[in-house]
Design a protein around this motif. Structure first.
Motif, PDB file in Angstrom:
ATOM      1  N   GLY A 685       0.809  -1.195   0.000  1.00  0.00           N
ATOM      2  CA  GLY A 685       0.000   0.000   0.000  1.00  0.00           C
ATOM      3  C   GLY A 685       0.845   1.248   0.000  1.00  0.00           C
ATOM      4  N   THR A 686       0.258   2.331   0.480  1.00  0.00           N
ATOM      5  CA  THR A 686       0.884   3.645   0.338  1.00  0.00           C
ATOM      6  C   THR A 686       0.867   4.392   1.661  1.00  0.00           C
ATOM      7  N   LEU A 687       2.014   5.015   1.965  1.00  0.00           N
ATOM      8  CA  LEU A 687       2.091   5.998   3.031  1.00  0.00           C
ATOM      9  C   LEU A 687       2.073   7.359   2.351  1.00  0.00           C
ATOM     10  N   GLU A 688       0.976   8.096   2.569  1.00  0.00           N
ATOM     11  CA  GLU A 688       0.755   9.352   1.848  1.00  0.00           C
ATOM     12  C   GLU A 688       0.944  10.510   2.820  1.00  0.00           C
ATOM     13  N   VAL A 689       1.870  11.451   2.454  1.00  0.00           N
ATOM     14  CA  VAL A 689       2.215  12.556   3.342  1.00  0.00           C
ATOM     15  C   VAL A 689       1.767  13.870   2.712  1.00  0.00           C
TER      16      VAL A 689
END
Length: 779
Positions: A685-689
């Motif tokens: 998945g994604t770590l979105e900042v």
């Protein structure tokens, strides 16, 4: 149609065809010809006794073989002849105003008895035969045709026995109280049959036909007498196998007419029944089922105690505050029940149950439809395509202060059937209305018990103090006005346990402190509010299926089987209590406020394309399985905060959205933090900042964005962040957390093989628990 009878097998049998009448009259015209040993005797005096010799010519009372004539001479008319002995003759004729009084003795006529014909024209008065009760089994016995033409037969408690045809003509009258036995023969009354107090019992013991209106449909039945001394009403009882269709006029006073037949009887289109109730005393029609095609005029109280079928030509006219009581089961095939005086009121009472198969109307604009009657709650069934319209002032004698006066029967509405209730004020329903593909519309309804089934509930509004339940398909609630789905006291229940419940007509959240049940023991069902939703301070119980619509959950939410809330917007409010004992799947955009509580053995599953935002300090004491977006704080680009969860899985398509507000200050104040009491499982998945309020990190800034007490396994596939000129964020995977570190982007000429090697090693460690530090850069 006049003069016909619907026999048990359905065939129509003609009553007394014209050829038969002609033969009968020809036989009646026999000349007075004596037979051997017999004589023709004529009354030759005024009033006198039968046995007095001088009253007869030739002298001497008639013998059993003789023929007797009263009124055939000018010397004998308008006189009263009394039986002073039991008498037997072979033939008896009466005419010209003569009266024969059996006077407690028995008269036997072995041949024909003709009263009123032929007449000599010597009197304008009708002849009259008075049959008084004596001590014999019968007071008048006729073994051949009994013909009454322009004459009167008076029953004074007597018993008449006829062993052939009895036929009163159109200008004749048979009246009084007593018993008429017609054996193996027929009865056709073209005149007036009038029962006095004490009543007439008509026993037909043969195979002939019975017609109360005769061949001409001019026959009239009157049961209207009343004795002020004895307080006795008139009654008429017909005991017979079959009865010819009735096209005449029947009037019933405070007594009754009882049709005790082996099959139903018919009131044809031209037939009229007048009911004249006296005060609290009703006029009654009892006995076998009546096929009603004619007109009923109701004055006072009228009781249809017999089962009845009302055809499209039938009508009941409620006059002068009259009340029609349907005490027998009634089948309605297009009938009209109508108040004739717009100011007089009127009542129709259902005691026996109704079955509606065509458009039927009860039209009492200032009156009352007592739908469930006086006794046990009754059943109303509206068949497929049937339309039952109630245009009334009130249902029952409805009173807000007395719930017992609300309708508490059961009504079923079949496929494409319609129940239209139009009342002056909202009507109160304390029974059961079950739709089987039909519709309820009309005035507003206060539901005190149950509206259920499949179809459409579309009255002006519903004040639901009972339950609304989908069953067997889709139940649509669509009201013109704003409905109260839970009632004033929050007692209302919505059930989508055995079908889909769809509520239309609301454009926003509706305050709800009742109970909503969706699904039953894991059987998936659905509750839908496509243009609104519930502001819940009551209870929502999900036992499988969907909640589709907006939701603010400040009440109790219980999930006992895997369920889904489908919503464009949803809020788990600060006062909400959420017992999640099976997976709760969130499909939409949701917010979690600080103070909302979660417990149970299930997971909160954030479905693909769905988002969960969280207020700072909010906690979900459950494992969160993320296929969509989880955003601590109040969400993307808004603020920062801490979201506490019991456990966390980030699926391959899931995103953890982190906002950074300052240079690494306290978690929840300077940046978002996902605080996990259990284990964090990162399956990609994604770590979105995102940077908020213009903040840009500097090299060396660190941000703890994921913290766990049970350890981290795996890693994110992607780190997505805004572009900066000289700084990038790297994800540092620690044993108990994930930290973002701001690092300087090296100049292209300064990148050495050693630096490249560090980055390569860090990417190779994703998913490994070895070591205490793992690095990851944006892909």
């Amino acid at each position: 149609m006049p003069g016909e009878l619907a026999a048990a097998g359905g065939a129509l049998v003609k009553l007394l065809p014209s050829t038969l009448v002609a033969v009968f009259l020809a036989a009646a015209m026999n000349l007075r010809v004596g037979v051997a040993g017999a004589a023709n005797l004529s009354w030759n005096s005024g009033a006198g006794d039968w046995s007095t010799s001088a009253n007869w010519s030739p002298a001497g009372p008639p013998l059993p073989a003789d023929r007797a004539f009263l009124g055939d001479s000018a010397a004998a008319e308008n006189s009263v002849v009394k039986l002073d002995v039991d008498a037997t003759v072979s033939w008896l004729e009466m005419s010209d105003g003569m009266v024969l009084d059996t006077n407690g003795h028995a008269m036997t006529v072995n041949g024909q008895l003709r009263v009123g014909w032929p007449a000599n024209g010597n009197s304008t008065l009708p002849p009259r035969l008075r049959v008084a009760r004596g001590d014999k089994a019968a007071d008048l016995i006729v073994n051949d045709f009994f013909t009454v033409i322009g004459a009167e037969i008076e029953l004074d408690g007597g018993v008449i026995e006829v062993n052939a045809h009895l036929q009163p003509s159109s200008n004749s009258r048979l009246y009084g109280a007593g018993i008429i036995n017609v054996n193996d023969s027929s009865f056709s009354s073209n005149g007036l049959l009038e029962a006095a107090p004490g009543g007439i019992v008509f026993n037909h013991n043969g195979s002939g036909l019975i017609s109360l209106d005769g061949e001409t449909s001019l026959g009239t039945v009157m049961v209207t007498g009343y004795d002020e001394v004895t307080k006795e009403h008139s009654t008429l009882t017909i005991n017979s196998q079959v009865l010819s269709g009735f096209d005449g006029t029947m009037s019933i006073g405070g007594g009754f007419v009882a049709m005790n037949l082996s099959s139903s009887w018919t009131v044809w289109v031209g037939g009229v029944i007048n009911f004249f109730g006296r005060g609290d005393e009703s006029a009654k029609l009892n006995g076998s089922r009546v096929e009603f095609m004619g007109t009923a005029n109701v004055y006072g109280i009228a009781e249809f105690n017999a089962p009845s079928q009302w055809r499209f030509t039938s009508k009941a006219l409620i006059r002068e505050k009259g009340e029609l009581r349907l005490d027998g089961a009634a089948i309605l095939r297009g009938a009209s029940f109508k108040q004739t005086d717009g100011t007089a009121g009127g009542v129709v009472t259902n005691n026996g149950g109704l079955s509606v198969f065509a458009a039927t109307t009860i039209d009492l604009p200032t009156g009352v439809f007592d739908w469930d009657g006086d006794g046990a709650p009754t059943l109303t069934s509206i068949g497929s395509g049937g339309i039952f319209t109630l245009n009334v002032d009130r249902i029952e004698n409805d009173s807000v202060s007395d719930p017992d006066l609300a309708y508490n029967g059961t009504t079923s509405v079949g496929l494409n059937g319609v129940l239209a209730v139009n009342t002056t004020e909202p009507w109160r329903h304390a029974g059961v209305i079950r739709l089987g593909g039909g519709r309820l519309n009309g005035s507003g309804v206060i539901n005190l018990n149950s509206l259920e089934g499949r179809g459409r509930l579309s009255p002006a509004f519903i004040d639901n103090q009972g339950s609304i339940s989908a069953d067997g398909g889709e139940l649509i609630v669509e009201t013109a006005g704003v409905s109260d789905l839970d009632g004033a006291d929050g007692d209302g229940v919505l059930n989508a346990q055995k079908g889909k419940l769809k509520v239309l007509g609301f454009g926003s959240l509706v305050e709800f402190d009742g109970t909503l049940n969706v699904g039953l023991l894991g059987v998936p069902q659905e509750f839908e509010m496509p243009s609104g939703g519930l502001d819940n301070t009551g209870a929502i119980n999900l036992a499988g299926g969907l909640y589709r619509g907006e939701l603010r959950q400040d009440g109790k939410l219980s999930v006992s089987f895997d369920s889904t809330i489908v919503s464009s917007n949803g809020v788990f409010g600060a006062n909400g209590s959420n017992a999640i004992n099976a997976d709760l799947r969130l499909d939409g955009v949701f917010a979690v406020e600080q103070g909302a509580t979660f417990d149970g053995a299930g997971d909160v599953v954030v479905l693909s394309n769905s988002t969960v935002r969280a207020e700072d300090g909010a906690a979900v004491a459950l494992r969160v399985d993320n296929f969509g977006v989880v955003a601590p704080g109040e969400g993307l680009g808004e603020a920062v905060g801490i979201l506490g969860v019991a456990g966390y899985i980030n699926e391959e398509g899931g995103r953890l959205a982190i906002d950074l507000l300052s240079d690494g200050g306290v978690a929840g104040g300077g940046h978002d933090l996902l605080d996990i009491r259990g284990e964090a499982v990162l399956l990609g998945g994604t770590l979105e900042v995102n940077f908020v309020e213009g903040f840009m990190p500097s090299a060396g800034d660190e941000f703890l964005v994921l913290r766990t007490l049970a350890g981290v396994s795996g890693a994110f596939d992607h780190l997505v962040q805004p572009l900066l000129p000289d700084v990038k964020l790297a994800a540092v995977y620690e044993e108990f957390g994930v930290r973002l570190v701001a690092v300087t982007i090296p100049e292209p000429s300064s990148i050495t093989p050693a630096v490249c090697g560090v980055f390569a090693v860090s990417r190779g460690w994703r998913g490994s628990r070895a070591g205490s530090l793992r690095l990851g850069l944006q892909k």
